[in-house]
Scaffold this motif. Structure first.
Motif, PDB file in Angstrom:
ATOM      1  N   UNK A  74       0.985  -1.145  -0.053  1.00 45.94           N
ATOM      2  CA  UNK A  74      -0.038  -0.004  -0.017  1.00 45.94           C
ATOM      3  C   UNK A  74       0.800   1.240   0.022  1.00 45.94           C
ATOM      4  N   UNK A  75       2.306   1.101  -0.007  1.00 45.32           N
ATOM      5  CA  UNK A  75       3.108   2.439   0.043  1.00 45.32           C
ATOM      6  C   UNK A  75       3.791   2.156  -1.244  1.00 45.32           C
ATOM      7  N   UNK A  76       4.454   3.230  -1.864  1.00 44.68           N
ATOM      8  CA  UNK A  76       4.863   3.283  -3.161  1.00 44.68           C
ATOM      9  C   UNK A  76       6.248   3.111  -3.083  1.00 44.68           C
ATOM     10  N   UNK A  77       7.006   2.228  -4.265  1.00 40.90           N
ATOM     11  CA  UNK A  77       8.425   2.343  -4.582  1.00 40.90           C
ATOM     12  C   UNK A  77       9.145   2.151  -3.364  1.00 40.90           C
ATOM     13  N   UNK A  78      10.244   2.721  -3.171  1.00 42.52           N
ATOM     14  CA  UNK A  78      11.304   2.486  -2.140  1.00 42.52           C
ATOM     15  C   UNK A  78      10.462   2.661  -0.582  1.00 42.52           C
ATOM     16  N   UNK A  79       9.422   3.169  -0.395  1.00 37.83           N
ATOM     17  CA  UNK A  79       8.701   3.327   0.697  1.00 37.83           C
ATOM     18  C   UNK A  79       8.228   1.868   0.972  1.00 37.83           C
ATOM     19  N   UNK A  80       8.083   0.931   0.174  1.00 35.88           N
ATOM     20  CA  UNK A  80       7.609  -0.348   0.526  1.00 35.88           C
ATOM     21  C   UNK A  80       8.891  -1.155   1.084  1.00 35.88           C
ATOM     22  N   UNK A  81       9.928  -0.946   0.237  1.00 32.88           N
ATOM     23  CA  UNK A  81      11.069  -1.643   0.887  1.00 32.88           C
ATOM     24  C   UNK A  81      11.567  -1.034   2.241  1.00 32.88           C
ATOM     25  N   UNK A  82      11.411   0.200   2.524  1.00 32.51           N
ATOM     26  CA  UNK A  82      11.687   0.650   3.962  1.00 32.51           C
ATOM     27  C   UNK A  82      10.897   0.164   4.859  1.00 32.51           C
ATOM     28  N   UNK A 101       9.556 -18.315  21.981  1.00 35.66           N
ATOM     29  CA  UNK A 101       8.052 -17.985  22.158  1.00 35.66           C
ATOM     30  C   UNK A 101       7.770 -17.464  20.609  1.00 35.66           C
ATOM     31  N   UNK A 102       8.516 -16.722  19.942  1.00 33.67           N
ATOM     32  CA  UNK A 102       8.343 -16.260  18.698  1.00 33.67           C
ATOM     33  C   UNK A 102       8.940 -16.434  17.791  1.00 33.67           C
ATOM     34  N   UNK A 103       8.596 -16.836  16.362  1.00 37.19           N
ATOM     35  CA  UNK A 103       9.422 -16.796  14.989  1.00 37.19           C
ATOM     36  C   UNK A 103       8.708 -15.941  14.060  1.00 37.19           C
ATOM     37  N   UNK A 104       9.329 -15.632  12.843  1.00 41.13           N
ATOM     38  CA  UNK A 104       8.540 -14.715  12.006  1.00 41.13           C
ATOM     39  C   UNK A 104       8.745 -14.999  10.725  1.00 41.13           C
ATOM     40  N   UNK A 105       7.719 -14.983   9.879  1.00 34.68           N
ATOM     41  CA  UNK A 105       7.971 -15.053   8.411  1.00 34.68           C
ATOM     42  C   UNK A 105       8.184 -13.489   7.920  1.00 34.68           C
ATOM     43  N   UNK A 106       9.317 -13.236   7.250  1.00 34.84           N
ATOM     44  CA  UNK A 106       9.738 -11.978   6.606  1.00 34.84           C
ATOM     45  C   UNK A 106       8.679 -11.345   5.636  1.00 34.84           C
ATOM     46  N   UNK A 107       8.263 -10.108   5.844  1.00 37.18           N
ATOM     47  CA  UNK A 107       7.553  -9.493   4.697  1.00 37.18           C
ATOM     48  C   UNK A 107       8.403  -9.036   3.640  1.00 37.18           C
ATOM     49  N   UNK A 108       8.075  -9.099   2.240  1.00 35.54           N
ATOM     50  CA  UNK A 108       8.922  -8.813   1.045  1.00 35.54           C
ATOM     51  C   UNK A 108       8.285  -7.719   0.526  1.00 35.54           C
ATOM     52  N   UNK A 109       8.830  -6.853  -0.034  1.00 40.88           N
ATOM     53  CA  UNK A 109       8.214  -5.503  -0.874  1.00 40.88           C
ATOM     54  C   UNK A 109       7.714  -5.911  -2.316  1.00 40.88           C
ATOM     55  N   UNK A 116      12.428  -7.397  -3.405  1.00 39.90           N
ATOM     56  CA  UNK A 116      12.099  -8.573  -2.757  1.00 39.90           C
ATOM     57  C   UNK A 116      13.326  -9.507  -2.461  1.00 39.90           C
ATOM     58  N   UNK A 117      13.982  -9.876  -3.298  1.00 38.39           N
ATOM     59  CA  UNK A 117      15.077 -10.658  -3.539  1.00 38.39           C
ATOM     60  C   UNK A 117      16.173 -10.043  -2.503  1.00 38.39           C
ATOM     61  N   UNK A 118      16.276  -8.958  -2.517  1.00 41.34           N
ATOM     62  CA  UNK A 118      17.440  -8.219  -1.788  1.00 41.34           C
ATOM     63  C   UNK A 118      16.961  -8.203  -0.181  1.00 41.34           C
ATOM     64  N   UNK A 119      15.540  -8.153   0.044  1.00 41.95           N
ATOM     65  CA  UNK A 119      15.058  -8.311   1.449  1.00 41.95           C
ATOM     66  C   UNK A 119      15.273  -9.717   1.865  1.00 41.95           C
ATOM     67  N   UNK A 120      14.712 -10.620   0.944  1.00 39.50           N
ATOM     68  CA  UNK A 120      15.041 -12.098   1.398  1.00 39.50           C
ATOM     69  C   UNK A 120      16.398 -12.228   1.731  1.00 39.50           C
ATOM     70  N   UNK A 121      17.327 -11.909   1.183  1.00 37.71           N
ATOM     71  CA  UNK A 121      18.725 -12.156   1.696  1.00 37.71           C
ATOM     72  C   UNK A 121      18.878 -11.697   2.998  1.00 37.71           C
TER      73      UNK A 121
END
Length: 331
Positions: A74-82, A101-109, A116-121
């Protein structure tokens, strides 16, 4: 299968692992502002303590947190990655505080595949998150779209688990019945993305992709055999038809959020087998009272043995999420 309705998984070292458990990090809530995240859905408040209270009450050892629709799209461009970076770093800090107690699934832009591939890494290699969370689609493109295959291929090569959550359907009149899309459309979105993966033959090319589909796979257990008839209905589909529709669907994994009941579980068990079913609560978008209902449905379903119930409740998830398994083992 035997009737093992008295088998209850207690809290402690044999407690449940909840793979469908949402979080609303402060930065995410601030970015969302007054936007309607999911039409017709009351957006809940949330804190880690809220989750822990519900987890303790229901014998849930660990919850794997994820962001629900609309992700960060819902946020544009680079803002989604941030924003994705902020959310993933919040998850990592929370796991550092409560590693058992917690784990997490990373959100990707997404839909920016490069970002998304950069954030995955970063999320997996640097932050050590347990997997990634994807939506069934982005805009009008579902996960079987060719645009997303390089990302899915990299995820598959890494052996990283993917939790797939439905989105609000694109370009549809959601006011037709005056009902929120999460009531029924979410199940169809999960089905649509699975069909796109099947008939674009992505699942054939990526047989090791570890997908966890939400809500018992939507309508897939009911439609599985029907989906084999593509070339029968239209001969032009012969070259697109998956090698083995039922086999491909059986390789996927399915959480039972909103689905631990006498209608959904028999069909899902027949399709996927208990080795590919995982516990989920959908908290806090479904309230604590539903966690009680879903947990009791899981614990009293007569179609599983005690060993099978333990696999669904815990060991299947830990097999898919080795970093979480290691933290629980060392706790």
């Amino acid at each position: 299968m035997t009737n093992d309705s008295q088998h209850v998984i207690p809290s402690g070292s044999t407690g449940l692992v909840d793979v469908h458990h949402h979080a609303v990090p402060p930065a995410y809530r601030a970015a969302l502002g007054d936007r309607v995240a999911i039409p017709g859905v009351d957006y809940p408040g949330w804190s880690p303590d809220d989750s822990l209270e519900v987890m303790d009450r229901h014998g849930i050892d660990a919850a794997v947190l994820s962001i629900t629709a609309p992700g960060v799209s819902f946020v544009p461009g680079d803002e989604a990655a941030k924003l994705a970076r902020q959310v993933n770093e919040y998850f990592a800090a929370l796991i550092a505080e409560r590693p058992a107690r917690f784990g997490a699934f990373a959100v990707l832009p997404l839909p920016d595949v490069t970002a998304a591939r950069a954030e995955l890494a970063y999320a997996v290699d640097e932050l050590g998150l347990d997997g990634v969370g994807l939506l069934t689609g982005y805009g009008d493109r579902y996960l079987g779209d060719a645009e997303f295959e390089p990302l899915l291929a990299e995820i598959s090569e890494r052996g990283t688990a993917v939790h797939v959550h439905p989105m609000t359907p694109p370009a549809r009149d959601l006011a037709t019945f005056g009902l929120p899309p999460s009531l029924y459309e979410f199940t169809f979105e999960t089905t649509r993305t699975a069909v796109s993966l099947l008939y674009n033959r992505v699942l054939d090319r990526l047989p090791d992709l570890k997908l966890i589909l939400s809500h018992a796979g939507g309508t897939l257990p009911f439609l599985a055999r029907r989906l084999t008839h593509g070339p029968t209905i239209g001969a032009h589909l012969a070259e697109r038809a998956p090698a083995d529709v039922i086999g491909s669907l059986a390789r996927l994994h399915y959480d039972i959020a909103m689905s631990a009941n006498e209608f959904a579980l028999p069909a899902l068990t027949r399709l996927a087998g208990t080795g590919h079913i995982l516990f989920g609560s959908d908290f806090p978008f479904m309230p604590a009272s539903h966690t009680t209902e879903n947990t009791e449905g899981f614990r009293t379903f007569a179609g599983w043995t005690g060993h099978e119930r333990a696999a669904v409740g815990r060991s299947n998830a830990l097999r898919l999420l080795p970093t979480l398994a290691a933290r629980l083992k060392s706790a």
